[in-house]
Scaffold this active site. Sequence first.
Site, PDB file in Angstrom:
ATOM      1  N   SER A 139       6.057   2.843  10.160  1.00 22.37           N
ATOM      2  CA  SER A 139       5.101   3.986  11.345  1.00 22.37           C
ATOM      3  C   SER A 139       5.974   5.546  11.180  1.00 22.37           C
ATOM      4  O   SER A 139       6.912   6.006  10.909  1.00 22.37           O
ATOM      5  CB  SER A 139       4.184   3.369  11.529  1.00 22.37           C
TER       6      SER A 139
ATOM      7  N   ASP B  54      -3.416   3.201   3.449  1.00 20.64           N
ATOM      8  CA  ASP B  54      -3.769   3.181   4.228  1.00 20.64           C
ATOM      9  C   ASP B  54      -3.426   4.748   4.712  1.00 20.64           C
ATOM     10  O   ASP B  54      -2.721   5.629   3.334  1.00 20.64           O
ATOM     11  CB  ASP B  54      -1.627   3.276   4.996  1.00 20.64           C
TER      12      ASP B  54
ATOM     13  N   HIS C 107      -0.862  -0.222   5.504  1.00 22.83           N
ATOM     14  CA  HIS C 107      -0.002   0.256   6.652  1.00 22.83           C
ATOM     15  C   HIS C 107       1.277  -0.566   6.942  1.00 22.83           C
ATOM     16  O   HIS C 107       1.394  -2.026   7.463  1.00 22.83           O
ATOM     17  CB  HIS C 107      -0.221  -0.141   7.847  1.00 22.83           C
TER      18      HIS C 107
END
Length: 509
Positions: free
Chosen positions: A191, A441, A466
């Site tokens: 991320s 995601d 994710h």
Amino acid sequence: MAIKPITPLLTLSLIFLLSLSAASASFRSSSKWVPRFLGKSSLLTKPQSMTQQQYQYETRYFDQPLDHFSFADLPTFHQRYLINDDHWVGPSQLGPIFLYCGNEGDIEWFADNTGFVWELAPRFGAMVIFPEHRYYGKSMPYGSGDEAYKNATTLSHLTAEQALADFAVLITDLKKNLSAEACPVVLFGGSYGGMLAAWMRLKYPHIAIGALASSAPVLQFEDIVPPETFYDIVSNSFRHESTSCFNTIKESWDELVSEGLKNDGLLQLTKTFHFCQKLENTDDLSNWLESAYSYLAMVNYPYPANFMMPLPGNPIKEVCQKIDDCPDGTSVLDRIFEGVSVYYNYTSDVDCFQLDDDPHGLDGWDWQACTEMVMPMSSSRDTSMFSAYDFNYTSFQEECWKEFRVKPRPKWITTEFGGHDFKTALKMFGSNIIFSNGLLDPWSGGSVLEDVSETIVALITEKGAHHLDLRAATAEDPDWLVEQRATEIKLIQGWLNDYYLEKKPFSDM
């Protein structure tokens, strides 16, 4: 038992100020916030669900300069980092160092949810380091979170550039103290941490030989990708499971507003959604729902997980089944409550829900989003299941000034790290970066989805969510995930082999 849910101020994460344009005002409430990478509850404290340490490490602190780019006599702060050298083969064998680039939360949470790095350590004889991002967890300048978050002056050193410099200074000092200057460093991150890993490889190529950047939306800036990308991907995940589920959610926003306008409508909504206190407005409820749907798309893993909330495998499928399987005649909002309870109350131990009392809290990511991490987002009328709205930079700027007395710099990240014509730029000066993404995601839409060169590669999985690849291996892992990790391991091994080949002539002298 009451639960205070992960706030919808966000990313999994779970981020960004968003305002209404005049044209979209009739389609959306006055909410100005959209999903962040992580829930707000992760930003300053460790989630209550993490009751024990999953992996073994030593906790240490390193004295960092407050400002790496100034020669003024400014205070320092203690940066926390986690370290494990149980499997490290040491400097004599050029044992590698695996460094996870800490992102916007408590570093212990990321350590416990990044099993892939821990599992690789014995295979490669590597040391593992998890440094914490400044202004998060226990790495607070000025001695405390209250002081660090006091105003724009005390927050002014919360930037990605300063965080990368922290990592670079820490690892350089650590290697020197261990006489391990020649040991190669491999970066990992998911991320925002994945963004940092990729950027650090580009900015500090002499410090790290390669980076695995998982679910890293490095292109989610300015107009590089369409602003509706994030919410379109969330919507498509629900539509893929059930068209009727998608339509029910899309219909629910008008139902919610209509109910809220009735006499005692807010009281009825409070009862319908089992809140502990009466709703003050429908915006809070909209945010609460939007947050859940966005996080569900992010953590739509194929097996049960407890990253954001305790959830079953394929949680969107479970949500849509709850919505669709309600008896005939069940109202739209009652169906919505049944579905969203999968996210907020899958364990069935919550009696009522406590909305966040401060949806405009001065947490770190809101500051970053209002300064350099400006990621425009919108929701389209036709393809999104959310209420339609457009990104309005003028309103966004006004909100940031009101909140922090700062003006955003929407072009700074692309100036500092690149973004426009990304492939050409990376071909010219970049190497050894893996951009891994699962197309489930919603952040994948802002990442690199095509190979740039032989050494800057994109690994795409159709059913991945994710940064799933960074999680620990399980018996439930599908074959495609096992193959993805095997490819990542092969690439990392190749980086190390190339490095050792380059070092060998010097060691023979």
